[in-house]
Design a protein around this motif. Structure first.
Motif, PDB file in Angstrom:
ATOM      1  N   ARG A   1      31.148  62.344  37.736  1.00 13.42           N
ATOM      2  CA  ARG A   1      30.098  63.077  37.019  1.00 13.42           C
ATOM      3  C   ARG A   1      28.858  63.216  37.896  1.00 13.42           C
ATOM      4  O   ARG A   1      27.753  62.828  37.532  1.00 13.42           O
ATOM      5  CB  ARG A   1      29.785  62.359  35.703  1.00 13.42           C
TER       6      ARG A   1
ATOM      7  N   TYR B   1      19.970  64.422  36.004  1.00 11.90           N
ATOM      8  CA  TYR B   1      19.165  63.475  35.235  1.00 11.90           C
ATOM      9  C   TYR B   1      17.998  62.965  36.078  1.00 11.90           C
ATOM     10  O   TYR B   1      16.893  62.775  35.573  1.00 11.90           O
ATOM     11  CB  TYR B   1      20.007  62.297  34.746  1.00 11.90           C
TER      12      TYR B   1
ATOM     13  N   GLU C   1       8.037  60.387  26.250  1.00  7.63           N
ATOM     14  CA  GLU C   1       9.336  60.290  25.600  1.00  7.63           C
ATOM     15  C   GLU C   1      10.416  61.010  26.399  1.00  7.63           C
ATOM     16  O   GLU C   1      11.574  60.604  26.386  1.00  7.63           O
ATOM     17  CB  GLU C   1       9.264  60.892  24.191  1.00  7.63           C
TER      18      GLU C   1
ATOM     19  N   VAL D   1      15.044  59.768  27.960  1.00  8.14           N
ATOM     20  CA  VAL D   1      16.417  60.252  27.811  1.00  8.14           C
ATOM     21  C   VAL D   1      17.203  60.192  29.126  1.00  8.14           C
ATOM     22  O   VAL D   1      18.289  59.617  29.170  1.00  8.14           O
ATOM     23  CB  VAL D   1      16.424  61.662  27.200  1.00  8.14           C
TER      24      VAL D   1
ATOM     25  N   PHE E   1      17.963  56.616  30.056  1.00 12.59           N
ATOM     26  CA  PHE E   1      18.991  56.093  29.138  1.00 12.59           C
ATOM     27  C   PHE E   1      20.378  56.512  29.629  1.00 12.59           C
ATOM     28  O   PHE E   1      21.302  55.695  29.711  1.00 12.59           O
ATOM     29  CB  PHE E   1      18.693  56.650  27.739  1.00 12.59           C
ATOM     30  N   LEU E   2      20.516  57.777  29.977  1.00 13.94           N
ATOM     31  CA  LEU E   2      21.820  58.264  30.423  1.00 13.94           C
ATOM     32  C   LEU E   2      22.187  57.698  31.795  1.00 13.94           C
ATOM     33  O   LEU E   2      23.345  57.349  32.035  1.00 13.94           O
ATOM     34  CB  LEU E   2      21.816  59.791  30.469  1.00 13.94           C
TER      35      LEU E   2
ATOM     36  N   GLY F   1      23.294  54.173  31.157  1.00 17.33           N
ATOM     37  CA  GLY F   1      24.485  54.088  30.321  1.00 17.33           C
ATOM     38  C   GLY F   1      25.740  54.643  30.971  1.00 17.33           C
ATOM     39  O   GLY F   1      26.836  54.139  30.738  1.00 17.33           O
ATOM     40  N   ILE F   2      25.607  55.690  31.760  1.00 19.50           N
ATOM     41  CA  ILE F   2      26.816  56.291  32.341  1.00 19.50           C
ATOM     42  C   ILE F   2      27.186  55.622  33.653  1.00 19.50           C
ATOM     43  O   ILE F   2      28.340  55.313  33.902  1.00 19.50           O
ATOM     44  CB  ILE F   2      26.621  57.805  32.577  1.00 19.50           C
TER      45      ILE F   2
ATOM     46  N   ARG G   1      26.325  47.961  30.668  1.00 20.14           N
ATOM     47  CA  ARG G   1      25.368  49.066  30.749  1.00 20.14           C
ATOM     48  C   ARG G   1      24.975  49.618  29.389  1.00 20.14           C
ATOM     49  O   ARG G   1      23.834  50.005  29.179  1.00 20.14           O
ATOM     50  CB  ARG G   1      25.954  50.182  31.607  1.00 20.14           C
TER      51      ARG G   1
ATOM     52  N   ALA H   1      21.254  49.966  28.135  1.00 20.13           N
ATOM     53  CA  ALA H   1      20.678  51.296  27.918  1.00 20.13           C
ATOM     54  C   ALA H   1      20.078  51.406  26.522  1.00 20.13           C
ATOM     55  O   ALA H   1      18.961  51.903  26.342  1.00 20.13           O
ATOM     56  CB  ALA H   1      21.744  52.359  28.131  1.00 20.13           C
ATOM     57  N   VAL H   2      20.832  50.924  25.529  1.00 22.91           N
ATOM     58  CA  VAL H   2      20.341  51.029  24.152  1.00 22.91           C
ATOM     59  C   VAL H   2      19.102  50.164  23.965  1.00 22.91           C
ATOM     60  O   VAL H   2      18.122  50.577  23.344  1.00 22.91           O
ATOM     61  CB  VAL H   2      21.461  50.626  23.163  1.00 22.91           C
TER      62      VAL H   2
ATOM     63  N   PHE I   1      16.122  51.881  25.441  1.00 15.85           N
ATOM     64  CA  PHE I   1      15.654  53.013  24.624  1.00 15.85           C
ATOM     65  C   PHE I   1      14.906  52.522  23.389  1.00 15.85           C
ATOM     66  O   PHE I   1      13.817  52.992  23.073  1.00 15.85           O
ATOM     67  CB  PHE I   1      16.863  53.864  24.204  1.00 15.85           C
TER      68      PHE I   1
END
Lengths: 496, 486
Positions: free
Chosen positions: A104, A111, A136, A140, A143-144, A147-148, A154, A158-159, A162
């Motif tokens: 990816r 990002y 804000e 995002v 976070f991605l 998380g990814i 992870r 990540a959560v 956030f």
């Protein structure tokens, strides 16, 4: 539309474009864009340094008529350095991910560009609402990214990242809206300051304290100030290297920048009254962060806790209300961005080679990778505050400012400097000296040319910032003098 | 009482949207009988045209605002806003449904006719100026939705959902009607303006006025699924087909809020010190129950149901603020809420597939790698539901809590915003599974995103972004209309 607006829009345009490319093309396009953005942003430097106390490259147009929200932006002698740090570290973060990110790929670079957009926006906003929006927006992509592309835990990290930030920032939103009503329908920071000055706007002491706290908690979570720091080690350890670099070097600075830009000038009395508990927390953070770093078996976690310690210095400096202290805090913000950014990069390079972050899995790296070890040593020394390197200047000024106000602050904070030498040098000793294991000898090769390209600017900055402070300090000082001039009300002067 | 009972042409013109919809609805039913076994998608397009014509009529009617039919109907900016909103919801629902119905082999004109009739009821609610008219509007809207909830009659869950919705719904409307009867007894009128005049004299017994207002509130709170009358919503939304859940969570709710604002801000204005505390508690309870219950949900339809309860709570905050700013916030919030909720349900519709097999949150695992387009759509919608800036959801929330703070409801604003931080957790779970998990069995053989469904997804998503970046698009109109034609 001036150069600053272009610097802001370019990452967003690049983000949209890169999202539609695939694989290698996306990677190359993203790095190309990031470099162009860096070059464009260099153009901001000259005019801003010429008048660092004022707002340069100001844009002020209506975005939404009612409620009156304006696209009001501008930079002074402090924000310029943070923006340049952002535009410099974004391409570097991309380059260090060249081989590391295999899946990816286009999204990853997209990002990072979106994050750059948000960060630049945060550092240039002069409208409270606009500031909140960018604040804000940064959430995002990070976070991605965590998380990814992160490690095993992870999702949890990540959560947590956030939710912590979100919970803090909603209180800030309440305060922003409250100020809007109180200030006669404006979010405009410059106007609010003007109204505070000429007495059109006045906060009662209790009111001011509540507003101050609503802003401060949001920023303190981001800094992170002890005891709100628990998201940080998780986020750092789980993030991919580029994410850690951006997080440590830039996103933490959003918090300290927010304190400097908004908390102190808008609520000077409350900030002054709250300084003792805050400085106490900052000093606890300095010592606690250092002690926890001392016992970390994981390199990345060690560097993460060292950030808690270093950022404690920044908060301490800001709340001394002393010119040297605040100057040192800002200097430390940038210096920490460079040296800790570099540390995370180097730890990332080691991880790419040996697939481990545990210190015990290393040893003797100096034998098989002398250049890497040397660069690591320079960075380590910078991080512990060795004279002639960048962190020394910031820490020295902070301690000087603290000592002028209360010598005991400087004494306890000084412990942190000593402890930082302990944990960093001990790390260096365990990982780089000693017998070399078969594993390490086999896997750990020396720096590649691509890695050199990313490290040279960092090393150069460490030395430059350590030796020739004249490039940076006058503009920072001028901005801070202006700010402190606004802050030092009669009450504070009397209290001295 | 005027001597001339014949309505003028202008009055018919003000009532044109409802007339058009009724005619088209009836026409669709006749066409259904005439077309036999052929594909019924074309009836969907006829209905869409009907809705578009009604929308044009609603906009045109706003050029000549005023009363109609012995002041039973009022056309003002507020009414027009909600008329256009519920008509838009109807259109989006049809776009979401066509493909779903074909796959379920249940594509028939009845469905579209029911949607049209339900929208007639909601449109009537938006412009009713009289309690009996409101009751009739609610009943038209509800009866059609009861049938729609159980539309797939061979599906057990559909049946359960319809029966539950019907029983509870009729019970709640009975409360409303009882309240109407009381207020008629107390004031001798069912006209909102006249009730306001009588009540402002203060001669009516306060306690009894309070009771009648409370009885009406029960009926309306049920329709908007505000606590403690929200229990039906998760079961009904989960049991109904996904496109119908989308419809029920948007149109009827928006219309019921329109009624709530109009009745309480107009008729019960003079006893606001009685109902404001009740609204305060209800809005907080609704947010807390919705958000905390949503944390537990694994089924995405159930999660969205609880989230829609929480969103009703946010709107209630704006209603509680009892000001023009609050009214504008209600309007803006509901518009953005309808867009993001229908969009989210559109994605659920696409994901669920035959017999709604895939409706767990975990079924979205790895979607980012399999279907970037839908992932991007759902990401925007979820971020809007969370309330991240540059989306309509954020701006709506901002306006709602700004209204609350302007009305000195500081604690309600703080508790509400903390609630929205809690909400972030369960919304994030959707993003987490989509982006961070590996694809599972549910993402094998993903269907293509069919034409009309794609349109619905794009319209809702782009609308959400547009409202976030250019809120002035509708905020200006909402602010102008927020004073209500009293």
């Amino acid at each position: 539309m001036n150069l600053l607006d272009i610097t802001l829009i370019l990452p967003l345009a690049a983000f949209a474009l890169v999202l539609f490319l695939s694989g290698d093309a996306a990677k190359k396009a993203a790095i190309g864009f990031a470099l162009i953005i860096f070059l464009v942003s260099l153009g901001l430097l000259g005019p801003t340094l010429a008048a660092p106390a004022a707002m340069n490259f100001e844009s002020n147009v209506a975005w939404i008529d009612s409620p009156a929200i304006r696209y009001h932006t501008g930079i002074d002698g402090v924000s310029i350095w943070l923006i340049l740090l952002t535009t410099l570290l974004t391409p570097i973060s991309m380059l260090i991910s060249w081989n590391y990110i295999k899946e990816r790929v286009p999204q990853f670079y997209a990002y990072l560009l979106l994050l750059e957009f948000g960060l630049i926006g945060v550092f240039m906003s002069l409208d409270l609402f606009l500031f909140y929006v960018f604040w804000e927006v940064c959430l995002v992509p990070m976070f991605l990214l965590i998380g990814i592309y992160g490690h095993d835990r992870r999702i949890y990290a990540a959560v947590k990242f956030f939710l912590y930030t979100m919970a803090g920032s909603v209180l800030m939103l309440v305060a922003i809206v409250y100020i809007y009503g109180k200030a006669g329908g404006t979010f405009d920071y410059i106007q609010i300051l003007a109204k505070l000055h000429n007495g059109q706007l006045h906060f009662e002491p209790a009111e001011q304290m509540w507003l101050f706290l609503a802003f401060f908690i949001a920023f303190a979570i981001k800094v992170p100030l002890f005891p709100l720091h628990t998201w940080l080690p998780d986020a750092h350890v789980e993030a991919p290297t580029a994410g850690s670099v951006m997080l440590a070097a830039l996103m933490l600075k959003m918090g300290t920048y927010g304190i400097l830009r908004f908390c102190l000038p808008m609520f000077p009395q409350a900030a002054y009254n709250a300084r003792i508990p805050i400085i106490t927390l900052a000093i606890i953070g300095i010592i606690y962060g250092a002690l926890v770093a001392l016992v970390q078996p994981n390199m990345k976690k060690l560097v993460a806790y060292s950030s808690v310690s270093h950022l404690g210095f920044v908060v301490l400096g800001l709340f001394t209300f002393d010119q040297a202290g605040v100057d040192g805090a800002v200097y430390q913000m940038i210096a920490h961005g460079v040296s800790t950014g570099a540390l995370f990069m180097l730890v990332g390079f080691l991880y790419e080679r040996n697939h481990s972050l545990e210190i015990k899995d290393y040893g003797g790296v100096a034998t098989c990778a002398p250049y890497l070890s040397t660069v690591f040593l320079i960075t380590t020394l910078a991080s512990v505050g060795m004279p002639l390197l960048n962190n020394f200047v910031g820490e020295f000024l902070v301690l000087q400012g603290a000592a002028r106000v209360n010598i005991w602050w400087a004494v306890f904070a000084g412990l942190g400097v000593i402890l930082s030498a302990c944990y960093m040098l001990w790390l260096y000793q365990r990982a780089f000296f000693g017998p070399v294991s078969h594993e390490v000898e086999h896997h750990v090769t020396d720096l590649t040319s691509r890695e050199w390209v990313t490290l040279i600017p960092m090393i150069a900055l460490m030395v430059w910032m350590g030796i020739y402070t004249q490039t940076f300090l006058p503009s920072i000082s001028a901005s801070n003098t202006h700010m402190l001039g606004q802050v030092q009300s009669k009450e504070i002067a009397n209290a001295r | 009482m005027p001597a001339n009972f014949m309505p003028s042409a202008a009055e018919y013109f003000r009532f044109a949207p409802e007339i058009i919809l009724t005619i088209v609805g009836t026409l669709v039913m006749i066409l259904e009988a005439m077309t036999g076994d052929r594909d019924k998608s074309s009836l969907g397009y006829v209905s869409l045209l009907g809705l578009a014509a009604a929308m044009a009529a609603a906009v045109a009617a706003n050029n000549d605002p005023g009363l109609a039919f012995q002041s039973m109907i009022i056309v003002d900016g507020f009414a027009t806003f909600f008329r256009v909103l519920v008509l838009g919801v109807g259109m989006l629902t049809i776009l979401v449904s066509t493909n779903y119905l074909s796959e379920a082999k249940a594509n028939s004109g009845d469905f579209y006719a029911l949607i049209l009739f339900s929208v007639v009821g909601q449109s009537l609610m938006a412009c009713a100026n009289e309690l009996i008219m409101i009751f009739i509007g609610i009943e038209i809207s509800s009866i059609a939705s009861y049938i729609l909830a159980g539309y797939l009659r061979d599906d057990r869950r559909n049946n359960e959902s319809a029966l539950k919705y019907f029983l509870m719904g009729s019970f709640a409307t009975a409360f409303l009607l009882y309240g109407v009867a009381w207020i008629y007894g107390l004031t001798g009128s069912t006209n909102l303006g006249e009730i306001r005049t009588v009540l402002s004299h203060g001669t009516a017994p306060t306690a009894m006025v309070g009771i009648s207002a409370a009885l009406m509130l029960v009926g309306l709170a049920f329709k908007v699924s505000a606590a403690p009358f929200q229990v039906w919503a998760p079961d009904v939304y989960q049991g109904s087909s996904a496109p119908i859940s989308a419809f029920m969570s948007a149109g009827p709710k928006a219309a019921a809020f329109a009624v709530m604002v109009r009745v309480f801000y107009t008729s019960f204005d003079s006893i606001s010190n009685q109902w404001e505390p009740v609204f305060w508690i209800m809005s907080l309870a609704t947010m807390v129950i919705g958000n905390f219950a949503a944390l537990q949900q694994r089924n995405i339809k159930r999660m969205l149901a609880y989230s829609s309860i929480a969103h009703a709570g946010y709107v209630m905050v704006a209603v509680t603020s009892h000001s023009a700013v609050g009214t504008a916030a209600v309007m803006f919030y509901l518009a953005s809420y309808c867009l993001m909720n229908i969009g989210a349900f559109a994605v659920v519709t696409w994901m669920a597939r035959d017999g709604e097999k895939f409706v767990e949150v975990d079924d979205f695992s790895g979607l980012a790698q399999k279907q970037p387009f839908v992932t991007a759509i759902l990401t925007v919608l979820i971020l809007s539901l969370v309330g991240v800036p540059l989306t309509g959801g954020f701006f709506g929330k901002f306006l709602v809590f700004k209204a609350a703070i302007d009305s000195h409801l500081m604690w309600l604003a703080i508790l509400g915003l903390l609630n929205s931080a809690v909400a972030a957790y369960y919304y994030l779970r959707v993003l987490v599974v989509m982006y961070f998990r590996e694809p599972g069995a549910s993402t094998v053989n993903l269907p293509p995103v069919a034409g009309t469904l794609r349109v619905a997804m794009l319209v809702t998503t782009l609308g959400t972004i547009a409202l976030g970046i250019f809120p002035g698009l509708i905020l200006g109109f909402a602010t102008q209309s927020s004073t209500l034609g009293k």
